[in-house]
Design a protein around this motif. Structure first.
Motif, PDB file in Angstrom:
ATOM      1  N   ASP A  11       0.844  -1.213   0.000  1.00 40.90           N
ATOM      2  CA  ASP A  11       0.000   0.000   0.000  1.00 40.90           C
ATOM      3  C   ASP A  11       0.873   1.255   0.000  1.00 40.90           C
ATOM      4  O   ASP A  11       0.577   2.228  -0.692  1.00 40.90           O
ATOM      5  CB  ASP A  11      -0.915   0.030   1.231  1.00 40.90           C
TER       6      ASP A  11
ATOM      7  N   ARG B 280       2.401   1.771  -3.410  1.00 39.61           N
ATOM      8  CA  ARG B 280       1.400   2.310  -4.348  1.00 39.61           C
ATOM      9  C   ARG B 280       1.162   3.792  -4.089  1.00 39.61           C
ATOM     10  O   ARG B 280       1.018   4.575  -5.022  1.00 39.61           O
ATOM     11  CB  ARG B 280       0.077   1.558  -4.193  1.00 39.61           C
TER      12      ARG B 280
ATOM     13  N   ARG C 140       1.665   6.862  -6.613  1.00 42.11           N
ATOM     14  CA  ARG C 140       0.617   7.832  -6.962  1.00 42.11           C
ATOM     15  C   ARG C 140       1.143   9.265  -6.831  1.00 42.11           C
ATOM     16  O   ARG C 140       0.872  10.118  -7.668  1.00 42.11           O
ATOM     17  CB  ARG C 140      -0.609   7.644  -6.063  1.00 42.11           C
TER      18      ARG C 140
ATOM     19  N   GLU D 102       1.476  -8.256  -9.831  1.00 43.42           N
ATOM     20  CA  GLU D 102       1.591  -6.945  -9.179  1.00 43.42           C
ATOM     21  C   GLU D 102       2.680  -6.107  -9.852  1.00 43.42           C
ATOM     22  O   GLU D 102       2.497  -4.897 -10.037  1.00 43.42           O
ATOM     23  CB  GLU D 102       1.901  -7.147  -7.684  1.00 43.42           C
TER      24      GLU D 102
ATOM     25  N   LEU E 278       2.207  -2.380 -11.434  1.00 43.32           N
ATOM     26  CA  LEU E 278       3.006  -1.200 -11.066  1.00 43.32           C
ATOM     27  C   LEU E 278       3.769  -0.645 -12.278  1.00 43.32           C
ATOM     28  O   LEU E 278       3.935   0.575 -12.403  1.00 43.32           O
ATOM     29  CB  LEU E 278       3.983  -1.551  -9.936  1.00 43.32           C
TER      30      LEU E 278
ATOM     31  N   THR F 166       1.897   2.117 -14.617  1.00 46.77           N
ATOM     32  CA  THR F 166       1.517   3.397 -14.014  1.00 46.77           C
ATOM     33  C   THR F 166       2.487   4.431 -14.589  1.00 46.77           C
ATOM     34  O   THR F 166       3.551   4.057 -15.115  1.00 46.77           O
ATOM     35  CB  THR F 166       1.693   3.377 -12.477  1.00 46.77           C
TER      36      THR F 166
END
Ligand SMILES: N[C@@H](CCC(=O)N[C@@H](CS)C(=O)NCC(=O)O)C(=O)O
Length: 259
Positions: free
Chosen positions: A169, A172, A176, A231, A235, A238
């Motif tokens: 988390d 991520r 972001r 995963e 990632l 992005t």
């Protein structure tokens, strides 16, 4: 012979360490001559403590020792003339250093914990990565030490499935933040050119991206467990992930191969 060539440095590393990749990338990018001395986990402490450190990387340069990746990058930048990976402009430099510190303290530990959580049960693959380029007797010893190494990693990094989930988390969330920073179309995190902020983000994101061009010793993505692979692909897909992969491609390519 120039001063730069007169004092080849020694970079003490572990082959799979992403903080070592950060330092190695900086030395390669700056063309500061060095010899890499990779060690397996646990035995690395013989080399690092001898030089006043604990973790890897450690840089021995002439009679000076640098025991933290940021100190290594800053020293290398200054030694090579400055204004290379850290802008001379004070405001921009502060911004670079702030981002670098954030990635060092947040991104690096969380990518590492999540990646280890996926790979600790893959003892053979892990051992292969950890022994790339190390002295032969260390590679031999690692086969005996491997259960201890795995237990120690699990305990020291407090790896459980819950903590690994929380680390993902956090990764991520940092991705972001980087996505948002890049949203105005900028090519680098600070200013118009590659800096220590970009390098640190990409190097410390490597355990969750498996980038082509990365000189840390990783297994191939198709050898990774399926859940990890999925995963990693998410990632990669992005803006932050694509950014890091581009940096490996354009700012890391052509550097000398790691041992
Ligand atoms: N703040 C340090 C962190 C380095 C670090 O955590 N290195 C890990 C490998 S990625 C390590 O050496 N762990 C084993 C130890 O601490 O003995 C740096 O930036 O150099």
């Amino acid at each position: 012979m120039s001063a730069r060539n007169a004092t080849p440095a020694i970079l003490i590393t572990m082959p799979h360490s992403h903080y070592s990749e950060k330092a190695r990338w900086a030395l390669d990018w700056l063309s500061l001559p060095y010899r890499e001395e990779p060690h397996v986990p646990l035995l690395h402490r013989v080399a690092t403590t001898r030089n006043g450190g604990q973790s890897v990387p450690v840089l021995v340069h002439g009679n000076r020792r640098f025991v933290d990746s940021t100190d290594i990058v800053m020293h290398a930048d200054a030694f090579c003339g400055g204004d290379l990976l850290y802008p001379r402009d004070a405001t921009m430099r502060r911004e670079v250093e702030t981002l670098e510190e954030r990635f060092d303290l947040e991104l690096g530990p969380h990518t590492r914990r999540w990646a280890y959580a996926q790979l600790l049960s893959e003892s053979r693959l892990l051992r292969q990565a950890m022994s790339r380029g190390v002295p032969w007797f260390e590679a031999r010893l690692l086969s005996v030490l491997m259960p201890l190494v795995r237990n120690q990693i699990r305990a020291r990094l407090r790896i459980t499935s819950e903590s690994a989930g929380r680390s993902l988390d956090r990764v991520r969330a940092i991705f972001r933040e980087v996505d948002e920073r890049l949203a105005d179309g900028r090519r680098f995190l600070v200013g118009e050119r590659f800096t220590a902020a970009d390098l640190t983000f990409a190097a410390l994101a490597a355990p969750v991206l498996f980038p082509a061009g990365c000189r840390a010793a990783y297994l191939a993505l198709d050898e990774a467990p399926a859940a990890m692979r999925e995963e990693v692909l998410r990632l990669r897909d992005t803006d932050a992930g694509r950014f890091a992969l581009r940096l490996f491609l354009h700012e890391r390519a052509g550097s000398p191969a790691a041992p």
